[in-house]
Design a protein around this motif. Structure first.
Motif, PDB file in Angstrom:
ATOM      1  N   LYS A 151       5.976 -37.930 105.633  1.00 41.49           N
ATOM      2  CA  LYS A 151       5.363 -37.091 106.618  1.00 41.49           C
ATOM      3  C   LYS A 151       5.231 -37.863 108.071  1.00 41.49           C
ATOM      4  N   SER A 152       5.033 -39.076 108.184  1.00 42.52           N
ATOM      5  CA  SER A 152       5.289 -39.268 109.625  1.00 42.52           C
ATOM      6  C   SER A 152       6.568 -39.259 110.035  1.00 42.52           C
ATOM      7  N   SER A 153       7.179 -38.689 109.543  1.00 42.46           N
ATOM      8  CA  SER A 153       9.075 -38.665 110.296  1.00 42.46           C
ATOM      9  C   SER A 153       8.317 -37.059 110.421  1.00 42.46           C
ATOM     10  N   LEU A 154       7.841 -36.267 110.093  1.00 42.33           N
ATOM     11  CA  LEU A 154       8.003 -34.550 109.176  1.00 42.33           C
ATOM     12  C   LEU A 154       6.831 -34.907 110.446  1.00 42.33           C
ATOM     13  N   ILE A 155       5.840 -35.173 110.907  1.00 40.68           N
ATOM     14  CA  ILE A 155       4.905 -34.939 112.048  1.00 40.68           C
ATOM     15  C   ILE A 155       6.057 -35.122 113.543  1.00 40.68           C
ATOM     16  N   SER A 156       6.457 -36.164 113.642  1.00 40.07           N
ATOM     17  CA  SER A 156       7.056 -36.734 115.301  1.00 40.07           C
ATOM     18  C   SER A 156       8.340 -36.008 115.514  1.00 40.07           C
ATOM     19  N   VAL A 157       8.412 -35.063 114.735  1.00 40.09           N
ATOM     20  CA  VAL A 157       9.629 -34.084 115.662  1.00 40.09           C
ATOM     21  C   VAL A 157       8.809 -33.055 115.029  1.00 40.09           C
ATOM     22  N   ILE A 158       7.951 -32.457 114.892  1.00 34.65           N
ATOM     23  CA  ILE A 158       7.451 -31.384 115.179  1.00 34.65           C
ATOM     24  C   ILE A 158       6.533 -31.434 116.257  1.00 34.65           C
ATOM     25  N   PRO A 162      -4.502 -41.689 109.772  1.00 37.52           N
ATOM     26  CA  PRO A 162      -4.836 -40.276 109.780  1.00 37.52           C
ATOM     27  C   PRO A 162      -3.970 -40.700 111.338  1.00 37.52           C
ATOM     28  N   ASN A 163      -2.797 -39.337 111.676  1.00 40.81           N
ATOM     29  CA  ASN A 163      -1.880 -39.453 112.454  1.00 40.81           C
ATOM     30  C   ASN A 163      -2.466 -37.299 113.172  1.00 40.81           C
ATOM     31  N   ASP A 200      -1.277 -36.025 110.029  1.00 42.36           N
ATOM     32  CA  ASP A 200      -0.428 -37.348 109.120  1.00 42.36           C
ATOM     33  C   ASP A 200      -1.696 -38.383 108.529  1.00 42.36           C
ATOM     34  N   VAL A 201      -2.017 -37.823 106.920  1.00 41.65           N
ATOM     35  CA  VAL A 201      -3.255 -38.865 106.821  1.00 41.65           C
ATOM     36  C   VAL A 201      -2.407 -40.499 106.087  1.00 41.65           C
ATOM     37  N   PRO A 202      -2.785 -41.485 105.308  1.00 37.91           N
ATOM     38  CA  PRO A 202      -2.108 -42.292 104.594  1.00 37.91           C
ATOM     39  C   PRO A 202      -1.812 -41.930 103.447  1.00 37.91           C
ATOM     40  N   GLY A 203      -0.163 -42.252 102.571  1.00 41.30           N
ATOM     41  CA  GLY A 203      -0.294 -41.878 101.310  1.00 41.30           C
ATOM     42  C   GLY A 203      -0.892 -42.653 100.645  1.00 41.30           C
TER      43      GLY A 203
END
Length: 486
Positions: free
Chosen positions: A172-179, A196-197, A212-215
């Protein structure tokens, strides 16, 4: 590095009202100038206001105590005291205000929405405002009321268009970092994301926000892992996107079982909000994001499970956050769902202030037996309790004025009907006194001087000190003969 704070406890105090002024106009050749004491100023309120530019409760975490300005006392020459300054606290959209018992008392949604947490005390009237036909020159003024004091909990529920949900290390964190331009912490161990991010994603000429919230792990709805910290921040999202790790090597997990586990936790979660305004989580649109297809086995797994999710009517997107594959299709797909939600749910407008006047014939006080005092009574009511707070009990005329107000309200008559007897204890607010029904009240009396009341000049009742002395004599604690010899 700034911290994300989404829950704080605030200790708030509104401003006290200023005291009224006791003053008599003095001017040459005007021997009977009359009273000219001004009123005290109102205490400031503590107000919460939604500010879209605020994104965290960090400031309140370091400064949990806040107090509004006090009202200034009145002055002679009919000069009223200045009102205390309101304390306006900016909170992020999506903030929920919880009372001391944990129940929600306000849902702060919509830019500019205001909520008065603690009301300032009213200023006391000066003696000029208390003058009447029978009391032409009052020798007293009313005290200002204390401001309200409250402890409240602020809880932030993120306002995002899309919420990314998934097991720890699903990407999830990787996804939000690239989009988006968000830079969350990324590592190869579970629970890397502890807060949350929020990321802003540009789609054509428009934008959407993604959280992007905690797992999530099984049992999160009961508080396991970061459960409630996770679930709190997806309550207001319009779309839920299941991010699934198709390259997972654990034998007891697969994309279908992962999504089923996530859905079970979402169904078991009960929001603290009575009405979040967006319906239950089970009714939100779903999207399945099959991640890590840059791994050959993961790509095969994605193709195997795609049909299962599409049969449920859920859009499925196979992507690789690392290799930047399938991201454009995902962004535009999410945007279409968000746009449909925005059309059906326009932005919340600030709540309008609604005034609900109290009915004229509504009960203004209530008489009850005092459980802690034999034969005693308690008078409950906003008016009597406010009058008690406004009274200066060191001033006999002020006490007499209080007695007149209570009599005109009907408290004396109600006490008689309730069975009160002379000398019994009567409690109003924080003050207890002995009831004397023979003392005339609510009638015009001749004034004998400012600050005095003829009803308290002489009385046949035995004073408190005399009654205490007699009680000690009866118990043998004092020998009156010895005192006479001394």
């Amino acid at each position: 590095m700034s911290r994300f704070i989404d829950r704080v406890v605030l200790h708030l105090a509104a401003g006290d009202g200023g005291n009224g002024c006791t003053s008599v106009h003095r001017e040459k050749f005007k021997p009977l100038g009359g009273p000219d004491g001004g009123n005290g100023g109102r205490g400031g309120d503590v107000v919460l206001v939604v500010d879209p530019q605020v994104h965290t409760l960090l400031d309140f975490h370091f400064r949990p105590h806040a107090r509004a300005g006090k009202g200034q006392p009145g002055m002679g020459g009919n000069r009223n005291g200045a009102n205390g300054d309101d304390l306006v606290l900016a909170v992020p959209p999506g903030t929920v205000v919880l009372g001391p018992d944990g129940e929600p008392i306000a849902d702060m949604v919509g830019a500019g929405t205001r909520f008065v947490v603690a009301e300032g005390g009213k200023g006391g009237l000066g003696n000029a405002a208390l003058a009447s036909r029978s009391r032409k020159a009052p020798g007293f003024a009313l005290l200002g009321e204390p401001g309200g004091v409250f402890d409240v909990t602020l809880e932030l529920k993120s306002m995002a268009d899309v919420g990314l949900v998934g097991f720890p290390s699903a990407g999830k964190s990787s996804l939000i970092s690239v989009i988006s331009a968000a830079k969350p912490k990324i590592a190869d161990y579970p629970f890397t994301t502890l807060a949350p991010n929020l990321g802003v994603v540009s789609v054509g000429d428009d934008t959407i926000t993604i959280a992007d919230v905690p797992g999530l792990i099984p049992g999160a709805s009961d508080g396991r892992g970061l459960g409630l910290d996770f679930l709190r921040h997806i309550e207001r999202t319009a779309v839920l996107a299941h991010v699934v790790d198709c390259a997972n090597l654990e034998s007891d997990r697969d994309p279908i079982s992962d999504v089923d586990a996530l859905e079970a936790e979402l169904a078991a979660y009960q929001s603290e909000l009575t009405d979040a305004g967006m319906g239950h989580l089970a009714d939100r649109p779903r999207v399945v994001v099959l991640n890590k297809i840059d791994v050959p086995d993961a790509a095969d797994m994605a193709e195997m499970v795609r049909g299962h999710f599409e049969a449920k009517g859920w859009p499925v997107y196979a992507i690789s956050a690392v290799a930047h594959k399938g991201l454009d299709e995902l962004k535009f797909g999410l945007y279409e769902l968000v746009k449909a939600h925005r059309k059906a749910n326009p932005p919340a407008a600030p709540e309008r202030i609604v005034l609900r006047p109290r009915a004229v014939d509504a009960d203004q006080f209530d008489i009850r037996r005092d459980p802690d005092q034999s034969g005693g009574f308690i008078v409950l009511g906003a008016k009597p309790e406010r009058w008690i707070r406004q009274t200066d009990f060191a001033n006999d005329e002020a006490v007499g004025f209080l007695a007149d107000r209570l009599a005109r309200l009907g408290v004396e008559e109600a006490l008689i009907k309730a069975g009160a007897e002379e000398g019994c204890s009567v409690t109003i607010g924080d003050v207890s006194f002995e009831w004397e029904p023979q003392t005339p009240a609510g009638v015009d009396l001749m004034r004998i001087g400012r600050g005095t009341d003829m009803r308290f000049e002489s009385t046949d009742r035995v004073g408190a000190s005399e009654r205490k002395y007699r009680k000690h004599v009866r118990r043998g604690l004092i020998d009156p003969d010895e005192e006479l010899l001394e």
